[in-house]
Design a protein around this motif. Structure first.
Motif, PDB file in Angstrom:
ATOM      1  N   SER A  12       0.815  -1.130  -0.163  1.00 39.90           N
ATOM      2  CA  SER A  12       0.099  -0.025   0.000  1.00 39.90           C
ATOM      3  C   SER A  12       0.755   1.155   0.038  1.00 39.90           C
ATOM      4  CB  SER A  12      -0.903   0.290   1.067  1.00 39.90           C
ATOM      5  OG  SER A  12      -0.255  -0.233   2.464  1.00 39.90           O
ATOM      6  N   LYS A  13       0.326   2.446  -0.055  1.00 36.90           N
ATOM      7  CA  LYS A  13       1.071   3.728  -0.227  1.00 36.90           C
ATOM      8  C   LYS A  13       1.875   3.628   0.974  1.00 36.90           C
ATOM      9  CE  LYS A  13       0.323   8.703  -0.092  1.00 36.90           C
ATOM     10  NZ  LYS A  13      -0.835   9.788  -0.305  1.00 36.90           N
ATOM     11  N   LEU A  14       1.715   3.294   2.307  1.00 34.40           N
ATOM     12  CA  LEU A  14       2.600   3.653   3.464  1.00 34.40           C
ATOM     13  C   LEU A  14       3.358   2.494   3.952  1.00 34.40           C
ATOM     14  CD1 LEU A  14       0.781   6.618   5.450  1.00 34.40           C
ATOM     15  CD2 LEU A  14       2.395   6.829   3.614  1.00 34.40           C
ATOM     16  N   THR A  15       2.666   1.258   3.833  1.00 30.43           N
ATOM     17  CA  THR A  15       3.173   0.166   4.436  1.00 30.43           C
ATOM     18  C   THR A  15       3.254  -0.962   3.705  1.00 30.43           C
ATOM     19  OG1 THR A  15       0.952  -0.422   5.060  1.00 30.43           O
ATOM     20  CG2 THR A  15       2.171   0.771   6.736  1.00 30.43           C
ATOM     21  N   ILE A  16       3.808  -2.201   3.865  1.00 25.08           N
ATOM     22  CA  ILE A  16       3.949  -3.528   3.240  1.00 25.08           C
ATOM     23  C   ILE A  16       3.516  -4.463   4.211  1.00 25.08           C
ATOM     24  CG2 ILE A  16       5.520  -2.910   1.344  1.00 25.08           C
ATOM     25  CD1 ILE A  16       7.396  -4.466   3.136  1.00 25.08           C
ATOM     26  N   ASP A  17       2.360  -5.327   3.822  1.00 28.04           N
ATOM     27  CA  ASP A  17       2.171  -6.246   4.931  1.00 28.04           C
ATOM     28  C   ASP A  17       2.555  -7.423   4.285  1.00 28.04           C
ATOM     29  OD1 ASP A  17      -0.136  -5.328   6.961  1.00 28.04           O
ATOM     30  OD2 ASP A  17      -0.364  -4.078   5.066  1.00 28.04           O
ATOM     31  N   VAL A  18       3.369  -8.309   5.402  1.00 25.79           N
ATOM     32  CA  VAL A  18       4.139  -9.550   4.781  1.00 25.79           C
ATOM     33  C   VAL A  18       3.476 -10.782   5.463  1.00 25.79           C
ATOM     34  CG1 VAL A  18       6.361 -10.604   4.754  1.00 25.79           C
ATOM     35  CG2 VAL A  18       6.072  -7.941   4.598  1.00 25.79           C
ATOM     36  N   HIS A  19       3.340 -11.810   4.702  1.00 25.74           N
ATOM     37  CA  HIS A  19       2.995 -13.033   5.337  1.00 25.74           C
ATOM     38  C   HIS A  19       4.227 -14.110   4.782  1.00 25.74           C
ATOM     39  CE1 HIS A  19       0.410 -15.904   6.920  1.00 25.74           C
ATOM     40  NE2 HIS A  19       0.797 -16.768   6.042  1.00 25.74           N
ATOM     41  N   LEU A  20       4.386 -14.825   5.549  1.00 27.89           N
ATOM     42  CA  LEU A  20       5.523 -16.085   5.334  1.00 27.89           C
ATOM     43  C   LEU A  20       4.546 -17.457   5.271  1.00 27.89           C
ATOM     44  CD1 LEU A  20       8.512 -15.566   7.621  1.00 27.89           C
ATOM     45  CD2 LEU A  20       8.109 -14.952   5.207  1.00 27.89           C
ATOM     46  N   HIS A  21       4.485 -17.954   4.063  1.00 33.10           N
ATOM     47  CA  HIS A  21       3.652 -19.320   3.823  1.00 33.10           C
ATOM     48  C   HIS A  21       4.140 -20.482   4.703  1.00 33.10           C
ATOM     49  CE1 HIS A  21       1.946 -22.929   1.901  1.00 33.10           C
ATOM     50  NE2 HIS A  21       0.816 -21.950   1.884  1.00 33.10           N
ATOM     51  N   GLY A  22       3.234 -21.276   5.289  1.00 31.07           N
ATOM     52  CA  GLY A  22       3.959 -22.448   5.891  1.00 31.07           C
ATOM     53  C   GLY A  22       4.235 -22.051   7.328  1.00 31.07           C
ATOM     54  N   ILE A  23       4.943 -20.936   7.566  1.00 28.79           N
ATOM     55  CA  ILE A  23       5.355 -20.597   8.868  1.00 28.79           C
ATOM     56  C   ILE A  23       4.240 -19.893   9.691  1.00 28.79           C
ATOM     57  CG2 ILE A  23       7.070 -19.211  10.254  1.00 28.79           C
ATOM     58  CD1 ILE A  23       8.905 -19.631   7.834  1.00 28.79           C
ATOM     59  N   GLY A  24       3.309 -19.146   8.979  1.00 27.09           N
ATOM     60  CA  GLY A  24       2.103 -18.435   9.488  1.00 27.09           C
ATOM     61  C   GLY A  24       2.354 -17.147  10.183  1.00 27.09           C
ATOM     62  N   ALA A  25       3.637 -16.650   9.777  1.00 27.55           N
ATOM     63  CA  ALA A  25       4.078 -15.457  10.534  1.00 27.55           C
ATOM     64  C   ALA A  25       3.517 -14.034   9.527  1.00 27.55           C
ATOM     65  CB  ALA A  25       5.490 -15.356  10.802  1.00 27.55           C
ATOM     66  N   SER A  26       3.116 -13.139  10.287  1.00 27.38           N
ATOM     67  CA  SER A  26       2.778 -11.858   9.451  1.00 27.38           C
ATOM     68  C   SER A  26       3.421 -10.760  10.420  1.00 27.38           C
ATOM     69  CB  SER A  26       1.242 -11.845   9.397  1.00 27.38           C
ATOM     70  OG  SER A  26       0.740 -13.062   8.538  1.00 27.38           O
ATOM     71  N   LYS A  27       3.559  -9.459   9.540  1.00 29.31           N
ATOM     72  CA  LYS A  27       4.114  -8.437   9.996  1.00 29.31           C
ATOM     73  C   LYS A  27       3.750  -7.447   9.112  1.00 29.31           C
ATOM     74  CE  LYS A  27       7.424  -6.562  13.363  1.00 29.31           C
ATOM     75  NZ  LYS A  27       8.646  -6.747  14.098  1.00 29.31           N
ATOM     76  N   THR A  28       3.799  -5.958   9.748  1.00 26.37           N
ATOM     77  CA  THR A  28       3.699  -5.083   8.853  1.00 26.37           C
ATOM     78  C   THR A  28       5.079  -4.050   8.985  1.00 26.37           C
ATOM     79  OG1 THR A  28       1.249  -4.990   9.303  1.00 26.37           O
ATOM     80  CG2 THR A  28       2.283  -2.951   8.363  1.00 26.37           C
ATOM     81  N   PHE A  29       5.368  -3.490   7.988  1.00 21.97           N
ATOM     82  CA  PHE A  29       6.582  -2.651   7.625  1.00 21.97           C
ATOM     83  C   PHE A  29       6.264  -1.460   6.937  1.00 21.97           C
ATOM     84  CE2 PHE A  29       7.884  -7.072   7.987  1.00 21.97           C
ATOM     85  CZ  PHE A  29       8.745  -6.843   9.181  1.00 21.97           C
ATOM     86  N   SER A  30       7.313  -0.334   7.077  1.00 18.69           N
ATOM     87  CA  SER A  30       6.928   0.775   6.422  1.00 18.69           C
ATOM     88  C   SER A  30       7.170   0.409   4.746  1.00 18.69           C
ATOM     89  CB  SER A  30       7.686   1.959   6.750  1.00 18.69           C
ATOM     90  OG  SER A  30       9.156   1.630   6.797  1.00 18.69           O
ATOM     91  N   ASN A  31       6.673   1.299   3.751  1.00 18.23           N
ATOM     92  CA  ASN A  31       6.815   1.165   2.602  1.00 18.23           C
ATOM     93  C   ASN A  31       8.076   2.117   2.047  1.00 18.23           C
ATOM     94  OD1 ASN A  31       6.974   0.441  -0.261  1.00 18.23           O
ATOM     95  ND2 ASN A  31       4.805   1.138  -0.637  1.00 18.23           N
ATOM     96  N   GLU A  32       9.393   1.832   2.616  1.00 22.74           N
ATOM     97  CA  GLU A  32      10.537   2.567   2.268  1.00 22.74           C
ATOM     98  C   GLU A  32      11.718   1.575   2.419  1.00 22.74           C
ATOM     99  OE1 GLU A  32      10.185   6.087   4.936  1.00 22.74           O
ATOM    100  OE2 GLU A  32      10.676   4.766   6.767  1.00 22.74           O
ATOM    101  N   GLU A  33      13.109   2.047   2.210  1.00 32.82           N
ATOM    102  CA  GLU A  33      14.066   1.315   2.129  1.00 32.82           C
ATOM    103  C   GLU A  33      14.208   0.957   3.951  1.00 32.82           C
ATOM    104  OE1 GLU A  33      18.637   1.901   0.608  1.00 32.82           O
ATOM    105  OE2 GLU A  33      17.066   2.635  -0.490  1.00 32.82           O
ATOM    106  N   LYS A  34      14.081   1.735   4.559  1.00 27.86           N
ATOM    107  CA  LYS A  34      14.360   1.336   5.944  1.00 27.86           C
ATOM    108  C   LYS A  34      13.350   0.218   6.351  1.00 27.86           C
ATOM    109  CE  LYS A  34      14.401   3.133  10.922  1.00 27.86           C
ATOM    110  NZ  LYS A  34      13.885   4.138  11.540  1.00 27.86           N
TER     111      LYS A  34
END
Length: 170
Positions: A12-34
């Protein structure tokens, strides 16, 4: 290539929402290099036995919001698949419920289901990406200008009527 780790990202504009398949882990990060660097260290922590070449990161092509992530991954040599949103939605079918974490999970599922055929995206040169962006902006401005010109013509025609004040000369 046989991938072992399948990662789905909803961009999305400000964030990326990430999901690891098989592990079931999810987390949100900022949509920038950091945020991208934090995302990769988080992935390495959760998928300890895998090398970056053994993972595939899959996300929808959302124009300028996803191109930052694609460029970053391309520069550090991590394979990714940037796919049209319609392709992912058609393969999954109609499902109820929508939020960014669920979308990231569904994209990861898509990557895993298509693990035998999914191919990493090859980005064009940075100069080509800049030209594509400029052409997109130009097309948008040309369309907007056409709309404004049509509105202006209608206004001029309306104000030329005798019953209204003539402002077309302003």
């Amino acid at each position: 290539m046989k991938y072992k780790v399948f990662i789905g990202i909803d961009v999305s504009k400000l964030t990326i929402d990430v999901h690891l398949h098989g592990i079931g882990a999810s987390k949100t990060f900022s949509n920038e290099e950091k945020g991208f660097a934090l995302f990769l260290s988080w992935v390495k922590k959760h998928s300890k036995q895998s090398e970056p070449a053994e993972m595939i990161i899959c996300f929808e092509h959302t124009g300028m919001y996803s191109i930052k992530l694609a460029t970053y991954l391309n520069d550090i040599g991590i394979p990714f698949a940037m796919l049209p949103a319609l392709q992912i939605k058609q393969s999954i079918g109609i499902r109820r419920g929508k939020n960014d974490q669920i979308d990231a999970q569904r994209i990861a599922e898509y990557a895993w289901l298509h693990r035998e055929t999914i191919q990493a995206t090859l980005l064009p040169a940075k100069s080509i990406l800049k030209l594509q962006s400029l052409l997109t902006l130009r097309n948008r401005l040309v369309c907007d200008r056409g709309g404004y010109e049509a509105t202006w013509k209608e206004q001029k025609r309306h104000w030329k009527e005798k019953s209204t004040r003539d402002i077309s000369s302003l």
